[in-house]
Design a protein around this motif. Sequence first.
Motif, PDB file in Angstrom:
ATOM      1  N   LEU A 195      -1.003  -0.908   1.085  1.00 25.18           N
ATOM      2  CA  LEU A 195      -2.058  -1.565   1.861  1.00 25.18           C
ATOM      3  C   LEU A 195      -2.126  -1.054   3.297  1.00 25.18           C
ATOM      4  O   LEU A 195      -3.188  -1.119   3.933  1.00 25.18           O
ATOM      5  CB  LEU A 195      -1.820  -3.080   1.865  1.00 25.18           C
ATOM      6  CG  LEU A 195      -2.043  -3.801   0.523  1.00 25.18           C
ATOM      7  CD1 LEU A 195      -1.603  -5.254   0.625  1.00 25.18           C
ATOM      8  CD2 LEU A 195      -3.521  -3.722   0.124  1.00 25.18           C
ATOM      9  N   THR A 196      -1.009  -0.573   3.832  1.00 26.64           N
ATOM     10  CA  THR A 196      -0.984  -0.175   5.242  1.00 26.64           C
ATOM     11  C   THR A 196      -1.050   1.336   5.454  1.00 26.64           C
ATOM     12  O   THR A 196      -1.015   1.802   6.586  1.00 26.64           O
ATOM     13  CB  THR A 196       0.307  -0.703   5.902  1.00 26.64           C
ATOM     14  OG1 THR A 196       1.437  -0.208   5.183  1.00 26.64           O
ATOM     15  CG2 THR A 196       0.325  -2.225   5.908  1.00 26.64           C
ATOM     16  N   SER A 197      -1.109   2.096   4.367  1.00 27.53           N
ATOM     17  CA  SER A 197      -1.159   3.555   4.518  1.00 27.53           C
ATOM     18  C   SER A 197      -2.543   4.067   4.147  1.00 27.53           C
ATOM     19  O   SER A 197      -3.379   3.341   3.616  1.00 27.53           O
ATOM     20  CB  SER A 197      -0.085   4.221   3.633  1.00 27.53           C
ATOM     21  OG  SER A 197      -0.447   4.075   2.268  1.00 27.53           O
ATOM     22  N   ASP A 198      -2.765   5.355   4.430  1.00 24.48           N
ATOM     23  CA  ASP A 198      -4.057   5.981   4.131  1.00 24.48           C
ATOM     24  C   ASP A 198      -4.056   6.675   2.774  1.00 24.48           C
ATOM     25  O   ASP A 198      -5.004   7.400   2.442  1.00 24.48           O
ATOM     26  CB  ASP A 198      -4.394   7.018   5.222  1.00 24.48           C
ATOM     27  CG  ASP A 198      -4.573   6.348   6.577  1.00 24.48           C
ATOM     28  OD1 ASP A 198      -4.997   5.176   6.580  1.00 24.48           O
ATOM     29  OD2 ASP A 198      -4.287   6.999   7.591  1.00 24.48           O
ATOM     30  N   TRP A 202       7.734  -3.610  -1.121  1.00 25.37           N
ATOM     31  CA  TRP A 202       7.668  -2.413  -0.281  1.00 25.37           C
ATOM     32  C   TRP A 202       6.515  -1.513  -0.710  1.00 25.37           C
ATOM     33  O   TRP A 202       5.734  -1.034   0.124  1.00 25.37           O
ATOM     34  CB  TRP A 202       8.987  -1.655  -0.369  1.00 25.37           C
ATOM     35  CG  TRP A 202       8.995  -0.385   0.442  1.00 25.37           C
ATOM     36  CD1 TRP A 202       9.123  -0.260   1.802  1.00 25.37           C
ATOM     37  CD2 TRP A 202       8.829   0.944  -0.070  1.00 25.37           C
ATOM     38  NE1 TRP A 202       9.060   1.051   2.181  1.00 25.37           N
ATOM     39  CE2 TRP A 202       8.886   1.823   1.048  1.00 25.37           C
ATOM     40  CE3 TRP A 202       8.655   1.475  -1.342  1.00 25.37           C
ATOM     41  CZ2 TRP A 202       8.754   3.194   0.906  1.00 25.37           C
ATOM     42  CZ3 TRP A 202       8.541   2.841  -1.475  1.00 25.37           C
ATOM     43  CH2 TRP A 202       8.589   3.693  -0.363  1.00 25.37           C
ATOM     44  N   VAL A 203       6.389  -1.274  -2.039  1.00 28.99           N
ATOM     45  CA  VAL A 203       5.314  -0.414  -2.532  1.00 28.99           C
ATOM     46  C   VAL A 203       3.953  -1.026  -2.240  1.00 28.99           C
ATOM     47  O   VAL A 203       3.008  -0.338  -1.801  1.00 28.99           O
ATOM     48  CB  VAL A 203       5.478  -0.155  -4.048  1.00 28.99           C
ATOM     49  CG1 VAL A 203       4.266   0.567  -4.611  1.00 28.99           C
ATOM     50  CG2 VAL A 203       6.747   0.652  -4.309  1.00 28.99           C
ATOM     51  N   PRO A 261      -2.065  -3.165  -5.386  1.00 29.10           N
ATOM     52  CA  PRO A 261      -1.108  -3.697  -4.398  1.00 29.10           C
ATOM     53  C   PRO A 261      -0.956  -5.215  -4.491  1.00 29.10           C
ATOM     54  O   PRO A 261       0.146  -5.754  -4.322  1.00 29.10           O
ATOM     55  CB  PRO A 261      -1.712  -3.268  -3.061  1.00 29.10           C
ATOM     56  CG  PRO A 261      -2.615  -2.135  -3.383  1.00 29.10           C
ATOM     57  CD  PRO A 261      -3.158  -2.412  -4.739  1.00 29.10           C
ATOM     58  N   TYR A 262      -2.092  -5.890  -4.758  1.00 29.43           N
ATOM     59  CA  TYR A 262      -2.035  -7.354  -4.833  1.00 29.43           C
ATOM     60  C   TYR A 262      -1.292  -7.818  -6.095  1.00 29.43           C
ATOM     61  O   TYR A 262      -0.591  -8.833  -6.080  1.00 29.43           O
ATOM     62  CB  TYR A 262      -3.451  -7.931  -4.789  1.00 29.43           C
ATOM     63  CG  TYR A 262      -4.193  -7.527  -3.539  1.00 29.43           C
ATOM     64  CD1 TYR A 262      -3.923  -8.151  -2.320  1.00 29.43           C
ATOM     65  CD2 TYR A 262      -5.134  -6.493  -3.559  1.00 29.43           C
ATOM     66  CE1 TYR A 262      -4.586  -7.768  -1.165  1.00 29.43           C
ATOM     67  CE2 TYR A 262      -5.799  -6.099  -2.408  1.00 29.43           C
ATOM     68  CZ  TYR A 262      -5.528  -6.748  -1.216  1.00 29.43           C
ATOM     69  OH  TYR A 262      -6.180  -6.362  -0.070  1.00 29.43           O
TER      70      TYR A 262
END
Length: 392
Positions: A221-224, A215-216, A241-242
């Motif tokens: 990756l999908t937020s600003d 989730w984190v 993130p990876y």
Amino acid sequence: MCRCIESRIADSQCRMTRIAVSANSLVDFDRERWRLIKLEAPAEPKLVVEAKQGASFRYNGYFAVSRDLPESGEILDADLKQVVLGWSQESTSWQLGLTLSEEVSLARSSRWFEILRLTNADKSHYEQTATQLGKALATTLDVPFVTTEPALEPEPEAEPIPLVDLPLQLGMWRLQLSPDGDKNGELQLLREERWMRGRIRQIGWYALWCVVYLWVSVATLTSDLGLPNAGTLIPDPAWLPYLGIVVAVLLVLGIVRQLWIVQREPDTIAINPVENSISGWRGARQRWKVNAGGIQAVYASEVAKKRGRRPTVTHGEINLHLLNGRFLPVITDPEKIVDALLPGADAATEKKRPEGVQALEPSAVSTALQAAAVHIAVSLGDVPVWYDRRLR
């Protein structure tokens, strides 16, 4: 129910005798089997010679070379003629050996070969022991026993030492009679239910943290939101993130491994004295089975704390030493057990117990794991028991 089993165990123990023939070797025998075992600390004991009723006379490679015997490692029972015991004045020792048929002797310079010797300047010192060993070997091989010395009356057999009462608690395991144990003497090692609860709890934690990391990582990756540019141990914060996804994958693999263990690990070990076998079961499915004829010895291994007021065992195992040299794990208990001694065991004597591998007799049992190993060995037909003690 218990009286029947205790009687059977006592009769079985009464047949087995172990005699030290030197500082690093011993012989164990009963009516059906005779073995010469070499002790090479710190390595595990080695089976040098084995004789069984109605079977070939077997020996290891070193014994074959040193006695100029066939390299096959066995002599057929039809080629064994006599067990011979004699006193050698030259070496001041009792020498026990076998005579062979003419067919086997053609490749050798003598029809007789030595199996063992008992050395002492006093001729009468080992006479009783040598006669007992020779007669036992002759009985096992069903051949005549010949000696140049007058036979001695055998010593009266000692009263058998009773085994520790069942059930026995072994950390995550419990040794007890099976439901039909009062009829056939079968024993069972049952794994405690808390082992399964622990596995389920571990799977739950792995799943929870897997969801958190995923989730984190996906949210990052999908937020600003900007990533931290300081205070991290990696060169580029964009990798975070990876890395979270990699950790989530590792947690999934951990879950798969735990599920595989739950499906594969036996939860019941059955010791059947009627079939003379030991087998591992997961529910109603048999995972493995070994016949007693393929077992050299039962090993009880413990890691004990060297210091401390109360005797503590931090790790315990029971393994089977097979004839092919491989060790087969029966149970492993990684739990720390404080006050591990059985009632009546002397803590001072246990502290003085040496580190390493040593023969384990019923009279020397001091922990539940040791007692369980002796119970298993007796149920399998008086298989030798060895205790491997390690200190930390």
